[in-house]
Design a protein around this motif. Structure first.
Motif, short mmCIF file in Angstrom:
data_model
loop_
_atom_site.label_atom_id
_atom_site.label_comp_id
_atom_site.label_asym_id
_atom_site.label_seq_id
_atom_site.Cartn_x
_atom_site.Cartn_y
_atom_site.Cartn_z
N ILE A 94 0.85 -1.20 0.00
CA ILE A 94 0.00 0.00 0.00
C ILE A 94 0.88 1.24 0.00
CG2 ILE A 94 -1.80 1.25 1.24
CD1 ILE A 94 -2.56 -1.39 2.57
N LYS A 95 0.62 2.14 -0.97
CA LYS A 95 1.32 3.42 -0.96
C LYS A 95 0.27 4.51 -0.75
CE LYS A 95 4.84 2.28 -4.41
NZ LYS A 95 4.94 2.37 -5.88
N ILE A 96 0.48 5.34 0.26
CA ILE A 96 -0.44 6.46 0.48
C ILE A 96 0.32 7.72 0.11
CG2 ILE A 96 -1.85 7.67 2.17
CD1 ILE A 96 -1.92 5.06 3.78
N GLU A 97 -0.15 8.41 -0.93
CA GLU A 97 0.61 9.55 -1.45
C GLU A 97 -0.18 10.83 -1.26
OE1 GLU A 97 1.56 8.63 -5.46
OE2 GLU A 97 2.50 6.72 -4.98
N ASN A 98 0.27 11.67 -0.33
CA ASN A 98 -0.29 13.02 -0.16
C ASN A 98 -1.82 13.00 -0.06
OD1 ASN A 98 0.09 15.71 0.16
ND2 ASN A 98 -0.07 16.19 -2.00
N LEU A 99 -2.34 12.10 0.76
CA LEU A 99 -3.79 11.85 0.80
C LEU A 99 -4.54 12.93 1.58
CD1 LEU A 99 -6.00 9.65 0.19
CD2 LEU A 99 -5.57 8.83 2.49
N CYS A 100 -5.60 13.49 0.95
CA CYS A 100 -6.49 14.45 1.65
C CYS A 100 -7.91 13.93 1.53
CB CYS A 100 -6.42 15.83 1.00
SG CYS A 100 -4.79 16.56 1.13
N VAL A 101 -8.59 13.88 2.66
CA VAL A 101 -9.93 13.26 2.69
C VAL A 101 -10.92 14.18 3.39
CG1 VAL A 101 -11.21 11.40 3.82
CG2 VAL A 101 -9.15 10.88 2.55
N ARG A 102 -12.15 14.24 2.87
CA ARG A 102 -13.23 14.96 3.59
C ARG A 102 -14.52 14.16 3.40
NH1 ARG A 102 -13.15 19.97 -0.67
NH2 ARG A 102 -13.69 18.72 -2.49
N TYR A 103 -15.50 14.43 4.28
CA TYR A 103 -16.75 13.67 4.19
C TYR A 103 -17.66 14.22 3.10
CZ TYR A 103 -15.90 10.67 8.16
OH TYR A 103 -15.41 9.70 8.98
N GLU A 104 -17.66 15.55 2.93
CA GLU A 104 -18.49 16.17 1.88
C GLU A 104 -17.76 17.38 1.37
OE1 GLU A 104 -22.42 17.22 3.14
OE2 GLU A 104 -23.11 15.15 3.12
N ASN A 105 -18.15 17.84 0.16
CA ASN A 105 -17.47 18.98 -0.46
C ASN A 105 -17.43 20.21 0.45
OD1 ASN A 105 -17.52 17.24 -2.50
ND2 ASN A 105 -19.06 18.32 -3.72
N ASN A 106 -18.51 20.39 1.22
CA ASN A 106 -18.61 21.64 2.00
C ASN A 106 -18.03 21.50 3.40
OD1 ASN A 106 -20.47 19.85 2.77
ND2 ASN A 106 -22.24 21.21 2.69
N LEU A 107 -17.39 20.35 3.69
CA LEU A 107 -16.86 20.16 5.05
C LEU A 107 -15.33 20.24 5.04
CD1 LEU A 107 -19.10 17.23 6.29
CD2 LEU A 107 -19.34 19.62 6.84
N LYS A 108 -14.78 20.47 6.25
CA LYS A 108 -13.31 20.57 6.36
C LYS A 108 -12.69 19.19 6.16
CE LYS A 108 -13.04 22.47 10.42
NZ LYS A 108 -13.44 23.41 11.46
N PRO A 109 -11.42 19.15 5.67
CA PRO A 109 -10.77 17.84 5.49
C PRO A 109 -10.55 17.16 6.84
CG PRO A 109 -9.31 19.64 4.82
CD PRO A 109 -10.61 20.26 5.17
#
Length: 1564
Positions: free
Chosen positions: A1327-1342
């Motif tokens: 598994i390679k995790i590269e610069n991952l940014c995640v949020r629950y919805e477009n209008n919410l904070k990461p």
């Protein structure tokens, strides 16, 4: 023509040589005097009154008084007005036959009419302002009118008139009426003594009206307002400005409250009980009791119903008369003119009656009734009266039905409170049965009462109809009647089939809901495993079965509608064809249309009869069930049960007692037990009776089976001390408490209470909560004391839990509220027992659902401090032997008997064996404790609660979005916008619904409907042509006789046949279209929901989504199609009727405009009010049903606390609230129906008058046709509005479903082609995790920011961090359950964001924190796709160490798993989840806090399996406790979405200041 009072064609009319009284014209003038007198006196008073208080009309209702004889006066005045109308008619008809106008024939009658109207208005105003002295004017008027009419009558008698002359009859009637009104007036003087007496009587308005909360005024208003529901106007009109709420509808009047009716019914039932007391095999009759209590209003309603039915026959008779007058008109006119002039000249010359100085032609009543105009007015009045009586009959039965339901509910509730506990626990009376009694049986009886006047009114109606038909058409009428009667049983057969189909539909929909509920509860797991489509298919299969059942239902519904429409066509066809061939000529127009109208009247009772019979059968069954319930066993009536209600005592203030001995957890329990010293307070001598709070002597107690569950009980419970009851599971500890509380049957022996048995604070073993706020659950009806409340919540450590709830302790909990865990519920119940201010507290195993920390805290703070300081007597049942040293008195039980009783010291010396046994048990408990110290259950419970709560706050509630339509986004919230919104029909939603059924079906439905109505009109038009062909030049068929008859009959038969076929086709297409729409909507909804993003399920309450599948789907399935059918039929009938009338009499169109405007406003106002009232009725029903089931569940607690009166009071309030909403709803329906019926009557009047008018009127056939259709309008106008209102409410369901259909789905399509992904991917597990940014919805904070990491194949990785640091978000990112808006995750060289979702999720494995199992078999739970062999499954079970357990189950792999896997422990469920992950054979396993909710033993198994079975796979563990990942190959530490540390655990621990080191130290 000149006008003169006595006419100017006869000079002798003014001759008074024979004396004033001999001149009739002078007598008529004399008759004017009283009327003019009244008008002169009353008008000024009325105007001054209205001027001085302009709010006269809106006078507040608490001043409404009724003078004696109120109703009689109104009835007499209405009769008087009717007679005046007849008098006017008679005068005008007589006058028409004279050469000049004779005003004296009708002017006095017109003035009399005006005076009588003024009299009643004047009386009403005097009555509302309570000013009886002014009634003298009326008294004088009645006297004068009586005298003048009597003089006239005497004069007629002298002249030798008889009853044949109409005018003589009218005058006689007038004399009687004026005499009676005079008597009523004298009676008012006699009772109220307002004049001629020294001390007038003071009166007060009824109690209800002094209470401003009572808004239901039907019983208190005057007769006219009662009949037309005029008092409802304000409510219905204000509904436009602001919605109707419970405050607007107020309270029920006393006579309608549940308590009043309960007392009535109970007395009647007790009377029946006494009658059968000495006859052992007879049961008291509920029927007779109901008749005793509610018989009178039913009789009244039946009387109204008979009157209405008889008046209903006026329609056909008047039509026949009006049409007859047309056909006779031409030949009659010449005869009449000659006769009248001859008669008249004879009269004037005095040749015939020389004694009479009169100018009158005298009409007989038959001549009078031959006049078409008179018939038209009579028809109008008959219709108005018929409709008023009919609505009155409906109203009275509904009011009685509601009263009966209130009384029955109160009776059932009182019985529940006295039910013996064994009845409930031994399953003789289940909660389900009780709920059915409340929800179903009482409603069945109420509905039966609504319909029961039909049972005896219908046969009379049918017999009358057949007699009239026979009179009109002779034997051939019997043929038509036979057709109707023979087809009626088919109706009954269809009705029973309908009920069966409905039942099977219900079974399937329950099953479908169960499956849907499971899907929604386990949606996260289904998505992670890519199984959603498998489960979706299973729901679709059940839905198919449900739809098949619905098809049957739809078929029978459409057959029923078809029969109703086709029977009259068939009957008419049979009758007229028979008549034509038997009599050798067609029926004439009058016969044809009168009989058509009669057939229409006959069909309704026959159609309804099947429904009524069905309800009668159901009612009989309901009464049997009720009777069984009411005579079932009750709890024993011990003397103490009648003690005073709970007396509180004052020791609320905390005393600073001796500090209790603290519990030392560090020292093992067995040492504590040994070093224990007996407390100083109790001397070891035996207790006196005064020191005993409770004493049981020689007790044998049973649960109602006759076998003693507890035997030979001799115990005492010391006052103000703590008594512990211990023993093995099932040895009767809880039973002992219940026996003391009187819940068990005492076979022998007695329970003695010191002083009286008051309220006992009792916390049952199974926690029982009310549907109320946390605070209400704890205070439980006691006054709120802040200090005490705080002390109690602290003692039960409830504060942290309360802080998590969205509204703190004001949050609703219970069935309808937020679901708490077992431990939280138990602590609230204990808090309730502690908070109550009672001398005695019973706690039944309060520690069972609590972990060790909480148990200790509760023991220390709650029991040792709080209760002992209050010197309260405590009885504690427990398994936790470590608390024995704190007990002042111990009762040890075994197998239903007392093994030992005494202090711990006594037992230590007297029963060494038992003492040693306890010590070994404590040893075991010690070892469990050490494990327990780590697993902190409470933190977990709170975590679950927090997780359940967080979405609620972030959620912009979906429901609110429903409310605002998309197009009205303007913000001007002014009145007009609100009104426009509230009155607008949801046409857009209707269109969406209709189109979801498919355009083909929609167009077919519209076409067949229009065609059917055209054919039905054509049948009647053809009949009109055929029957009036004698007077018609242009015949439609050939003029030769046999051919002509055959032609007319053939066309008539063909049209009728087509009509019957089309009836079937239309009813089928509507139902078919409704089904298709329901099928499509459910299919779309299910698929949309299943594919929705996980965030949607986090933020939308489960109940809300389930509602779409239950209530809303049910409305779309079963309620919209019939409403739509009924609406389209009624509307088209009304439109075709208006078309026919306008064609027959074009003048009618002019009258149509004002009638149309009136109709528009009535429906507009009614729809808004009806919607509000319907919502109120629905929303007040639920709390009532909940209160019943809640009471049945918590019976022992309520009875122990002695809170029965409080719960009864609550039940009465809830019942009344629901009843008032229902009462207002039915009153609003009557309001509408009266208004639309009166409109219908006006349509009939205008149609009749327009067709009679002398200007080139139509021919008789068309007149008959026009009037026949005008009569049908009255029946269908209110249905149009009612169905519109219903449809508007029902469309809400479609709108809610549609709001979900606009939701965005997850993106299942990948950018890669499936063939590009290797079959065995991911093989390595890199598994390679590269610069991952995640949020629950477009209008919410990461939630994850720029995470970089690399995991080698086969590595064991641990992830940790504080709560909310983003650990779980990472696990969801592997499955693309969250929005990856930057960076990527590459597994074995493939970027997962490019893969199709299904494929990605089906190749990875995960074990979640909450173990989820589905109902079905074990095999289905491990492998729903059925891909694996049995060997693979057994291997997986062996690895999870479940093989032996599963083998021992019946069926092995096919053993049943109940809903949610309830038949396995939490640990076993988690191991099944492990086996499930193993079956996947994926090279990557993710464990998301998988061990958080299981015990240490299972956790060890899990860890071992992961290390062995998954040795070569990559395992990512998200840690609940850091200790789990200390031996991982790689540890990732997160903080607030950032990856802060990444290394092996050993290396990380070297960093003193590192986050990982801190976490390990704090053991988070």
């Amino acid at each position: 023509m000149k006008v003169a009072f006595c006419g100017n064609d006869n000079p002798s009319a003014y001759n008074i040589s024979a004396g004033f009284l001999k001149n009739v014209c002078f007598l008529d003038a004399l008759n004017l005097v009283p009327h003019v007198f009244l008008l002169f006196i009353t008008f000024p008073i009325l105007f001054i009154g209205w001027g001085s208080q302009s709010s006269k009309v809106q006078i507040h209702h608490n001043t409404w008084l009724h003078f004696p004889g109120h109703n009689l006066r109104w009835i007499l005045t209405f009769t008087l007005l009717f007679v005046h109308v007849c008098e006017i008619g008679e005068g005008i008809v007589s006058d028409a036959q004279l050469k000049t106008r004779h005003l004296h024939l009708f002017l006095p009658a017109i003035m009399g009419f005006v005076a009588a109207t003024t009299a009643i208005v004047y009386y009403h105003n005097i009555e509302t302002s309570n000013f009886p002295k002014l009634l003298l004017a009326l008294f004088l008027y009645w006297v004068m009118a009586f005298v003048t009419k009597t003089i006239k009558l005497v004069r007629y008698c002298q002249d030798g008139f008889s009853f044949q002359q109409l005018r003589f009859c009218i005058t006689g009637l007038m004399v009687v009426l004026y005499g009676l009104l005079m008597a009523v007036e004298i009676n008012v003087i006699r009772v109220r003594k307002y004049v001629f007496f020294t001390n007038p009587q003071k009166v007060k308005p009824p109690e209800d009206l002094q209470d401003l909360g009572v808004r239901f005024l039907q019983p208190f208003v005057n007769l006219l307002s009662k009949a037309t529901y005029w008092w409802m106007n304000t409510l219905i009109i204000t509904a436009h400005r602001k919605p109707i709420d419970l405050k607007a509808i107020g309270k029920l009047p006393i006579a309608m409250r549940a308590l009043t009716n309960y007392v009535c019914l109970k007395d009647a039932y007790e009377e029946q009980k006494k009658k059968v007391a000495d006859k052992p095999n007879r049961k008291p009759s509920i029927w007779l009791a109901m008749y005793r209590a509610f018989g009178r209003p039913i009789l009244l309603s039946s009387t109204f119903r008979y009157l209405a039915d008889l008046l209903g026959f006026a329609g056909p008779l008047c039509i026949s008369g009006i049409v007859m007058s047309f056909s006779n008109e031409t030949e009659d006119n010449t005869l009449m003119a000659n006769a009248t002039s001859a008669n008249y000249s004879a009269l004037t010359s005095g040749a015939i009656y020389p004694a009479r100085n009169s100018t009158d032609p005298f009409l007989t009543s038959t001549n009078f009734l031959k006049t078409a105009y008179v018939l038209a007015v009579l028809l109008f009045m008959a219709l108005i009266l018929q409709r008023t009586f009919l609505q009155a009959s409906y109203y009275v039965t509904i009011e009685t039905g509601i009263n009966l339901r209130g009384a029955l509910l109160a009776m059932i509730y009182n019985k529940i409170l006295r039910l013996s506990t064994s009845n409930l626990s031994m399953g003789e009376m289940t909660l389900g049965q009780i709920n059915n009694l409340v929800a179903i049986e009482t409603n069945q009886l109420m509905w039966f009462l609504f319909l029961c006047p039909n049972l005896w009114a219908m046969p009379v109606q049918i017999i009358m109809g057949v007699i009239l038909l026979y009179n009109l058409l002779g034997e051939s009428a019997l043929v038509g009647a036979a057709v109707i009667v023979l087809l009626a049983p088919i109706q009954y057969f269809i009705a029973t089939k309908l009920a069966e189909a409905q039942k099977s539909t219900l079974d399937y929909s329950t099953e479908r809901l169960k499956k849907t509920n499971e899907i929604l509860k386990g949606i996260k797991l289904l998505k992670l495993y890519a199984w959603e489509h498998i489960f979706c298919r299973s729901v679709e299969e059940t839905r198919l079965k449900e739809l098949t059942s619905l098809k049957t239902f739809a078929l029978y519904t459409s057959l029923s509608i078809f029969m109703n429409a086709a029977i009259p066509i068939a009957a008419v066809l049979a009758t007229f064809v028979t008549y034509t061939y038997v009599k050798e000529k067609p029926p004439n127009t009058a016969q044809a249309f009168a009989s058509l109208s009669l057939f229409h009247i006959l069909v309704t009772p026959l159609f309804l009869l099947s429904t009524v019979v069905r309800f009668a059968v159901k009612a009989v069954i309901s009464v049997q069930k009720l009777n069984e319930f009411l005579i079932s066993d009750e709890i024993g009536d011990d003397s103490w049960r009648n003690g005073d209600p709970a007396l509180t005592y004052e020791s609320c203030k905390k005393h600073s007692g001796l500090p209790s001995k603290a519990i030392n957890r560090k020292q093992p329990l067995r040492h504590q037990l040994d070093s224990y010293e007996p407390p100083l307070r109790i001397p070891t001598r035996h207790l006196d009776i005064d020191d005993c709070a409770i004493k049981v002597t020689n007790g044998y107690f049973s649960w109602g089976s006759g076998l003693a569950t507890l035997s030979n009980i001799d115990i005492r419970i010391p006052t103000g001390q703590m008594t512990m009851i211990v023993g093995q599971v099932g040895c009767g500890k809880s039973s002992l408490l219940l026996a003391i509380l009187g819940e068990m049957q005492a076979l022998e022996g007695k329970v003695h209470w010191n002083r009286n048995r008051y309220s006992v604070a009792y916390a049952a073993q199974k926690p029982w909560l009310l549907n109320a706020t946390v605070e209400e659950n704890i205070t439980f009806g006691s006054p709120f004391n802040k200090q005490r409340y705080k002390a109690v919540t602290d003692a039960c450590s409830l504060q942290p839990d309360i802080d998590l709830l969205p509204f703190g302790d004001q949050t609703e909990i219970g069935e309808r509220g937020i679901n708490l865990s077992g431990g939280q519920r138990q602590r609230i119940c204990v808090a309730r027992a502690l908070y109550q201010n009672t001398n005695i507290v019973f706690l039944d195993d309060p520690f069972s659902a609590l972990d060790i920390h909480l148990s200790d805290h509760l023991m220390q703070e709650g029991i040792l401090k709080f209760l002992k300081d209050d010197k309260r007597t405590l009885v504690l049942v427990t398994h936790k032997l470590q608390y024995l040293p704190h007990a002042d008195w111990i009762i040890a039980m075994k197998d239903g008997t007392v093994l030992r009783e005494g202090t711990l010291k006594d037992i230590q010396t007297k029963d060494v064996e038992l003492y040693e046994h306890w010590k070994t048990l404590m040893n075991r408990q010690d070892q469990e404790l050490e494990k327990d110290m780590e697993a902190d259950q409470t933190t977990l419970e709170r975590k679950t609660l927090r997780r359940a709560m967080y979405p609620r706050e972030s959620k912009a509630q979906l429901e609110d979005e429903d409310e605002e339509e998309e197009e009205e986004e303007e913000d001007d919230d002014n009145m007009s916008t609100v009104m426009r919104l509230r009155t607008k029909m949801p046409w857009k939603t209707c269109w969406q619904y209709l189109t979801s059924g498919g355009f083909l079906l929609l167009s077919l439905m519209i076409f067949s409907k229009l065609l059917k109505h055209s054919v039905i009109v054509a049948i009647d038009y053809w009949l009109a042509q055929w029957t009036s062909m004698t007077n018609n030049g242009k015949a439609l068929c050939s003029t030769e006789e046999p051919a002509r008859k055959t032609c007319y009959v053939a066309v008539f038969s063909i049209l009728s046949g087509a009509g019957i076929v089309l009836c079937l086709v239309t009813s089928l297409t509507v139902e078919w279209m409704g089904l298709t729409a329901a099928k499509n909507l459910h299919h779309d909804l299910l698929n949309k929901i299943i594919l929705g993003p996980i965030r949607f399920f986090d933020t939308t309450p489960l109940g809300l989504i389930l509602n779409r599948f239950s209530a809303d789907t049910n409305i779309i399935d079963q309620h919209i199609p019939p409403t739509l059918e009924s609406l389209s039929r009624s509307t088209l009938l009304c439109l075709s009727a208006i078309g026919i009338i306008s064609y027959a009499t074009p003048w009618f169109v002019v009258a149509l405009v004002p009638l149309g405007i009136a109709f528009y406003f009535i429906q507009k106002y009614f729809r808004v009010a009806s919607k509000d009232l319907q919502e109120l009725d629905d929303s007040t029903q639920l709390p009532l049903l909940c209160h019943f089931s809640e009471t049945a569940e918590g019976l022992t607690t309520i009875r122990a606390f002695r809170h029965e009166p409080r719960f009864k009071q609550r039940m009465l309030e809830l019942t009344d609230t629901n009843n008032i909403a229902y009462l207002f709803l039915s009153a609003a329906n009557r309001w509408l129906e009266v208004r639309t019926d009166y409109l219908g009557a006006f349509i009939v009047l205008t149609a009749a008058v327009a067709s009679i008018s002398p200007y080139d009127g139509p021919k008789s056939g068309l007149v008959g046709l026009g009037l026949l259709y005008a009569l049908t309008i009255t029946n269908y106008l209110n249905w149009v509005v009612r169905n519109l209102a219903d449809l508007e409410v029902q469309m809400g369901a479609v709108k809610k479903v549609n709001s979900f259909l606009n939701m965005e789905s997850e993106n299942y399509e990948g950018t890669m082609d499936i063939s590009q992904v290797p079959k065995d991917w991911p093989q390595e597990g890199e598994i390679k995790i590269e610069n991952l940014c995640v949020r629950y919805e477009n209008n919410l904070k990461p939630v994850l920011k720029h995470v970089k990491a690399y995991i080698k194949p086969g590595q064991k990785v641990g992830i940790c961090g504080r709560t909310g640091s983003g650990k779980s978000s990472l696990s969801l990112a592997f499955f693309r359950m969250v929005d990856i808006f930057d960076g990527k995750i590459v597994i074995d060289g493939i970027d997962i964001s490019k893969m199709p979702l299904d494929m990605l999720r089906s190749r990875l494995s995960i074990i979640l924190q909450d173990p989820i199992l589905f109902s079905g078999s074990i095999r289905f739970n491990l492998d729903p796709e059925c891909k694996c062999t049995d060997d693979t499954l057994w291997e997986a079970l062996e690895i999870a160490q479940l093989k032996n357990m599963v083998k021992s189950l019946p069926g092995g792999l096919d053993a049943i798993v109940t809903e949610g896997g309830e038949n396995f422990s939490v640990g076993q469920r988690q191991l099944f989840c492990l086996a499930r992950a193993f079956v996947r054979k994926s090279s990557i396993l993710i464990m998301d806090e998988a061990t958080a909710s299981i015990d240490m033993a299972t956790e060890n198994i899990l860890q071992k399996v992961v290390m062995t079975a998954f040795a070569d796979r990559t395992v990512v563990t998200i840690a609940h406790r850091v200790s789990q990942i200390l031996d991982a190959d790689l540890v990732l530490v997160f903080s607030e979405g950032d990856l802060v540390e990444c290394d092996t655990a050993a290396n990380l621990l070297l960093k003193e200041e590192g986050l990982f080191t801190t976490l390990v130290k704090t053991n988070k």
